[in-house]
Design a protein around this motif. Structure first.
Motif, PDB file in Angstrom:
ATOM      1  N   SER A 113      -2.891  -1.103  -3.025  1.00 17.55           N
ATOM      2  CA  SER A 113      -1.602  -1.522  -2.475  1.00 17.55           C
ATOM      3  C   SER A 113      -1.852  -2.056  -1.075  1.00 17.55           C
ATOM      4  O   SER A 113      -2.511  -1.400  -0.263  1.00 17.55           O
ATOM      5  N   LEU A 165      -0.137  -3.368   2.367  1.00 16.99           N
ATOM      6  CA  LEU A 165       1.044  -3.463   3.228  1.00 16.99           C
ATOM      7  C   LEU A 165       0.704  -4.384   4.388  1.00 16.99           C
ATOM      8  O   LEU A 165      -0.194  -4.088   5.187  1.00 16.99           O
ATOM      9  N   ASP A 171       7.971   2.194   2.383  1.00 21.68           N
ATOM     10  CA  ASP A 171       6.625   1.681   2.109  1.00 21.68           C
ATOM     11  C   ASP A 171       5.813   2.708   1.327  1.00 21.68           C
ATOM     12  O   ASP A 171       5.099   2.365   0.375  1.00 21.68           O
ATOM     13  N   TRP A 172       5.936   3.966   1.722  1.00 21.48           N
ATOM     14  CA  TRP A 172       5.202   5.041   1.044  1.00 21.48           C
ATOM     15  C   TRP A 172       5.671   5.190  -0.401  1.00 21.48           C
ATOM     16  O   TRP A 172       4.856   5.361  -1.316  1.00 21.48           O
ATOM     17  N   VAL A 215       4.035   2.500  -2.404  1.00 20.22           N
ATOM     18  CA  VAL A 215       2.617   2.777  -2.625  1.00 20.22           C
ATOM     19  C   VAL A 215       2.454   3.774  -3.780  1.00 20.22           C
ATOM     20  O   VAL A 215       1.635   3.582  -4.681  1.00 20.22           O
ATOM     21  N   ARG A 216       3.252   4.834  -3.772  1.00 21.83           N
ATOM     22  CA  ARG A 216       3.161   5.846  -4.818  1.00 21.83           C
ATOM     23  C   ARG A 216       3.510   5.261  -6.176  1.00 21.83           C
ATOM     24  O   ARG A 216       2.874   5.545  -7.191  1.00 21.83           O
ATOM     25  N   SER A 235       3.098   2.310  -7.176  1.00 24.08           N
ATOM     26  CA  SER A 235       2.122   1.308  -7.626  1.00 24.08           C
ATOM     27  C   SER A 235       0.977   1.915  -8.427  1.00 24.08           C
ATOM     28  O   SER A 235       0.289   1.204  -9.166  1.00 24.08           O
ATOM     29  N   LEU A 252      -4.958   2.339  -0.376  1.00 26.82           N
ATOM     30  CA  LEU A 252      -3.942   1.689   0.447  1.00 26.82           C
ATOM     31  C   LEU A 252      -4.642   0.893   1.539  1.00 26.82           C
ATOM     32  O   LEU A 252      -5.460   1.436   2.294  1.00 26.82           O
ATOM     33  N   ILE A 287       1.757   6.639   7.108  1.00 25.90           N
ATOM     34  CA  ILE A 287       1.565   6.920   5.685  1.00 25.90           C
ATOM     35  C   ILE A 287       0.761   8.196   5.490  1.00 25.90           C
ATOM     36  O   ILE A 287       1.040   9.000   4.583  1.00 25.90           O
TER      37      ILE A 287
END
Length: 348
Positions: free
Chosen positions: A196, A198, A238-239, A242-243, A245, A250, A261
């Motif tokens: 992921s 960002l 955002d977190w 990520v989870r 995905s 990351l 994060i």
């Protein structure tokens, strides 16, 4: 009368439009007389009117050509250099610039008269006094390409800190693309197959270089990459992305976001790097004593500032004799190992 109507605006062009000699224009611009010629007030006002109408800004190199070497190097920042959020970026850079100026025996002049509008300054604002310096260093993540082209057209003596796409602008930058690719390949060698990413929405060359390095690195290493543009103001969102995905890696462009994060992962019982590896495409200048050592790029910003000053001093001294290859250079960007990158959980 606009700049577009007159083409490139020089002192010679100002003299033609005002019906005077170029030396008279120079005397008016520098606010002095030669001791033998008195410039009538009417003539002075006519010259100033033409300058105002054309938007002419005097070339700092003109003072050098007239024997006005002041040993002053200007520093112009497109973004404010001293807000809290900018200190970590600019502190080592300014330290390097200061050290470089000391080496070449010059003083530094920080240009701040142009107002900051929407987070940015205009280089050619009417209140800017670039001609006070012999040459100018340009700082900023994003720089106006129109203004940069104008600098090359008017033969300004400048050096940009960071790579620039605008032709003819000298720069000293960091090879972020190669470093980002190397960092992604390091993760791939540890078995990571899904990441992921960002990243910011900025169009600054350094941002685009990091993004390109990540994308190319993932493509060549066979890593499935999920991109998410973020301004960093909502790390919880955002977190959550990520989870969702399912990534084991990351890649955070901003070190501060990577740190945020890490805190959220710990709160949710996600172990870093056992469950999730985290890498950042930069580093803060002054990490806290308890800060986790994130695996990250370490831009040599202090050396960057010092080398930019050295290039500007060389251009001021040698002019056109400086080879094109020496006017635009990229520095290698090291990678700090840290403790947040490990083998992907599927390969343990």
């Amino acid at each position: 009368m606009s700049r577009s109507e007159t083409g490139r605006i020089t002192q010679q062009r100002i003299a033609q439009l005002a019906g005077v000699s170029q030396s008279t224009v120079s005397l008016v611009l520098n606010g002095r007389s030669d001791g033998s010629v008195r410039i009538p007030q009417e003539t002075r006002e006519r010259i100033l009117k033409v300058i105002e109408e054309t938007g002419y800004v005097a070339d700092p190199s003109a003072r050098r050509l007239a024997g006005g070497d002041n040993h002053i190097l200007g520093v112009f920042t497109y973004e404010p250099a001293f807000p809290t959020e900018s200190i970590d970026f600019y502190t080592p850079l300014l330290a390097g610039i200061e050290a470089g100026a000391e080496i070449v025996g010059s003083d530094l002049l920080l240009f701040t008269s142009a107002p900051v509008v929407d987070g940015r300054r205009q280089l050619f604002h009417e209140r800017n006094r670039l001609r006070l310096a012999d040459g100018v260093l340009l700082l900023g993540v994003e720089m106006d390409p129109v203004e940069l082209r104008r600098l090359t057209e008017d033969d300004f003596r400048v050096v940009a800190v960071g790579r620039r796409d605008t032709p003819g602008i000298p720069y000293v930058g960091i090879d972020y693309a190669a470093a980002a690719t190397a960092l992604v390949h390091r993760a791939a060698a540890l078995g990571h197959e899904r990441a992921s990413f960002l990243h910011r929405s900025s169009l600054g060359e350094s941002v685009l270089d990091r993004r390109r390095g990540v994308v190319e690195g993932a493509a060549t290493a066979g890593i499935a990459l999920e991109n998410r543009t973020t301004d960093g103001v909502d790390p919880k969102a955002d977190w959550a992305a990520v989870r969702a995905s399912g990534a084991t890696l990351l890649i955070a462009e901003e070190p501060a976001l990577a740190a945020a994060i890490l805190d959220l992962a710990e709160r949710d019982g996600v172990s870093v790097p056992h469950d999730l590896s985290v890498v950042a495409l930069g580093s803060v200048a002054r990490p806290g004593a308890a800060a986790v050592e994130i695996t990250r790029l370490v831009p040599p910003r202090e050396e960057l500032g010092e080398r930019a000053v050295a290039l500007l001093a060389r251009i001021l001294s040698e002019g056109a004799e400086v080879p094109a290859a020496d006017r635009r250079t990229l520095m290698e960007c090291p990678i700090a190992d840290g403790v947040t990158l490990a083998a992907a959980r599927a390969t343990r």
